[in-house]
Design an enzyme around this catalytic site. Structure first.
Site, PDB file in Angstrom:
ATOM      1  N   ASN A  86      -2.056   7.510   8.821  1.00 50.05           N
ATOM      2  CA  ASN A  86      -1.821   7.579   7.382  1.00 50.05           C
ATOM      3  C   ASN A  86      -2.911   8.445   6.754  1.00 50.05           C
ATOM      4  O   ASN A  86      -4.083   8.321   7.110  1.00 50.05           O
ATOM      5  CB  ASN A  86      -1.849   6.177   6.772  1.00 50.05           C
ATOM      6  CG  ASN A  86      -0.732   5.295   7.305  1.00 50.05           C
ATOM      7  OD1 ASN A  86       0.355   5.777   7.600  1.00 50.05           O
ATOM      8  ND2 ASN A  86      -1.002   4.003   7.446  1.00 50.05           N
ATOM      9  N   GLY A  92      -0.406   6.159   2.448  1.00 49.28           N
ATOM     10  CA  GLY A  92      -0.659   4.735   2.654  1.00 49.28           C
ATOM     11  C   GLY A  92      -1.999   4.434   3.286  1.00 49.28           C
ATOM     12  O   GLY A  92      -2.222   3.327   3.790  1.00 49.28           O
ATOM     13  N   GLN A  93      -2.923   5.403   3.246  1.00 50.46           N
ATOM     14  CA  GLN A  93      -4.248   5.152   3.840  1.00 50.46           C
ATOM     15  C   GLN A  93      -5.050   4.222   2.939  1.00 50.46           C
ATOM     16  O   GLN A  93      -5.135   4.429   1.730  1.00 50.46           O
ATOM     17  CB  GLN A  93      -5.008   6.483   4.023  1.00 50.46           C
ATOM     18  CG  GLN A  93      -6.329   6.319   4.755  1.00 50.46           C
ATOM     19  CD  GLN A  93      -7.035   7.647   4.995  1.00 50.46           C
ATOM     20  OE1 GLN A  93      -6.585   8.692   4.532  1.00 50.46           O
ATOM     21  NE2 GLN A  93      -8.144   7.595   5.711  1.00 50.46           N
ATOM     22  N   SER A  94      -5.623   3.184   3.542  1.00 53.33           N
ATOM     23  CA  SER A  94      -6.420   2.229   2.759  1.00 53.33           C
ATOM     24  C   SER A  94      -7.876   2.184   3.207  1.00 53.33           C
ATOM     25  O   SER A  94      -8.736   1.745   2.448  1.00 53.33           O
ATOM     26  CB  SER A  94      -5.805   0.829   2.841  1.00 53.33           C
ATOM     27  OG  SER A  94      -5.813   0.358   4.169  1.00 53.33           O
ATOM     28  N   HIS A  99      -8.368   6.997  11.321  1.00 54.26           N
ATOM     29  CA  HIS A  99      -7.929   6.099  12.395  1.00 54.26           C
ATOM     30  C   HIS A  99      -6.475   6.368  12.745  1.00 54.26           C
ATOM     31  O   HIS A  99      -5.665   6.718  11.898  1.00 54.26           O
ATOM     32  CB  HIS A  99      -8.111   4.629  11.991  1.00 54.26           C
ATOM     33  CG  HIS A  99      -7.508   4.292  10.665  1.00 54.26           C
ATOM     34  ND1 HIS A  99      -8.125   4.609   9.472  1.00 54.26           N
ATOM     35  CD2 HIS A  99      -6.349   3.681  10.345  1.00 54.26           C
ATOM     36  CE1 HIS A  99      -7.368   4.197   8.471  1.00 54.26           C
ATOM     37  NE2 HIS A  99      -6.265   3.643   8.968  1.00 54.26           N
ATOM     38  N   LEU A 100      -6.173   6.148  14.006  1.00 52.61           N
ATOM     39  CA  LEU A 100      -4.804   6.289  14.510  1.00 52.61           C
ATOM     40  C   LEU A 100      -4.276   4.900  14.841  1.00 52.61           C
ATOM     41  O   LEU A 100      -4.931   4.136  15.553  1.00 52.61           O
ATOM     42  CB  LEU A 100      -4.806   7.163  15.770  1.00 52.61           C
ATOM     43  CG  LEU A 100      -3.439   7.570  16.316  1.00 52.61           C
ATOM     44  CD1 LEU A 100      -2.745   8.556  15.377  1.00 52.61           C
ATOM     45  CD2 LEU A 100      -3.580   8.201  17.696  1.00 52.61           C
ATOM     46  N   HIS A 101      -3.105   4.572  14.289  1.00 54.49           N
ATOM     47  CA  HIS A 101      -2.444   3.312  14.632  1.00 54.49           C
ATOM     48  C   HIS A 101      -1.610   3.522  15.902  1.00 54.49           C
ATOM     49  O   HIS A 101      -0.896   4.522  16.021  1.00 54.49           O
ATOM     50  CB  HIS A 101      -1.472   2.883  13.530  1.00 54.49           C
ATOM     51  CG  HIS A 101      -2.087   2.616  12.187  1.00 54.49           C
ATOM     52  ND1 HIS A 101      -2.285   1.344  11.694  1.00 54.49           N
ATOM     53  CD2 HIS A 101      -2.544   3.445  11.220  1.00 54.49           C
ATOM     54  CE1 HIS A 101      -2.812   1.406  10.479  1.00 54.49           C
ATOM     55  NE2 HIS A 101      -2.982   2.667  10.171  1.00 54.49           N
TER      56      HIS A 101
HETATM   57  P1  DGP Z   1      -4.469   2.331   6.775  1.00 52.39           P
HETATM   58  O1  DGP Z   1      -3.620   1.628   5.747  1.00 52.39           O
HETATM   59  O2  DGP Z   1      -3.702   3.378   7.557  1.00 52.39           O
HETATM   60  O3  DGP Z   1      -5.743   2.862   6.168  1.00 52.39           O
HETATM   61  O4  DGP Z   1      -4.843   1.225   7.838  1.00 52.39           O
HETATM   62  C1  DGP Z   1      -5.951   0.407   7.751  1.00 52.39           C
HETATM   63  C2  DGP Z   1      -5.758  -0.709   8.724  1.00 52.39           C
HETATM   64  O5  DGP Z   1      -7.012  -1.336   8.933  1.00 52.39           O
HETATM   65  C3  DGP Z   1      -4.796  -1.802   8.278  1.00 52.39           C
HETATM   66  O6  DGP Z   1      -3.685  -1.834   9.178  1.00 52.39           O
HETATM   67  C4  DGP Z   1      -5.596  -3.091   8.361  1.00 52.39           C
HETATM   68  C5  DGP Z   1      -6.803  -2.703   9.183  1.00 52.39           C
HETATM   69  N1  DGP Z   1      -8.035  -3.396   8.850  1.00 52.39           N
HETATM   70  C6  DGP Z   1      -8.616  -3.459   7.629  1.00 52.39           C
HETATM   71  N2  DGP Z   1      -9.754  -4.177   7.687  1.00 52.39           N
HETATM   72  C7  DGP Z   1      -9.916  -4.550   8.996  1.00 52.39           C
HETATM   73  C8  DGP Z   1     -10.895  -5.298   9.695  1.00 52.39           C
HETATM   74  O7  DGP Z   1     -11.883  -5.786   9.143  1.00 52.39           O
HETATM   75  N3  DGP Z   1     -10.702  -5.480  11.033  1.00 52.39           N
HETATM   76  C9  DGP Z   1      -9.618  -4.955  11.687  1.00 52.39           C
HETATM   77  N4  DGP Z   1      -9.513  -5.186  12.990  1.00 52.39           N
HETATM   78  N5  DGP Z   1      -8.671  -4.231  11.056  1.00 52.39           N
HETATM   79  C10 DGP Z   1      -8.813  -4.039   9.727  1.00 52.39           C
END
Ligand code: DGP
Length: 113
Positions: A86, A92-94, A99-101
């Site tokens: 994202n 939808g990047q948060s 990072h790659l899902h």
């Molecule tokens: P995005 O929306 O593409 O930026 O994805 C961010 C992802 O990061 C989301 O799927 C949830 C994950 N995430 C957020 N905080 C943490 C955390 O503290 N630990 C882990 N393992 N994942 C997290």
């Protein structure tokens, strides 16, 4: 590295590690959207894909190659999986540490929402 992923890299927040090498760390997403949902992050802080430059091309390739490795480690290499990066608000990047899902373990719908 002020994001939550920076804290994970520094060991200030725990994670369920899936894979690590000198360049990347892969760990389970805290809010999985599929039975397998792994995030691959570079150890170098880059806010997002849009901030990557030509100097990051090898790193981007390494992240992609790591996705294949993660899929095998998680046992979804044969059933199939999806990789998603994202980027920015509409993407939808948060978390603004690139990072790659890696998602799999069930049939995934298309198109995404
Ligand atoms: P995005 O929306 O593409 O930026 O994805 C961010 C992802 O990061 C989301 O799927 C949830 C994950 N995430 C957020 N905080 C943490 C955390 O503290 N630990 C882990 N393992 N994942 C997290």
């Amino acid at each position: 590295m002020t994001t939550v992923f920076g804290k994970i890299l520094r060991g200030e927040i725990p994670c369920k590690k899936v894979y690590e090498d000198d360049t990347v760390l892969a760990f389970d997403d805290v809010a999985p959207m599929a039975p397998v949902h792994v995030l691959i992050i570079p150890k170098q802080a880059i806010a997002g894909l849009n901030d990557a430059t030509t100097s990051h091309e090898a790193l981007l390739g390494h992240i992609m190659a790591t996705a294949k490795k993660v899929a095998a480690l998680k046992g979804i290499d044969k059933s199939g999986y999806r990789v998603v990066m994202n980027s920015g608000a509409d993407g939808g990047q948060s978390v603004f540490h690139m990072h790659l899902h890696v998602l799999g373990g069930r049939p995934l719908g298309w198109p995404p929402g």
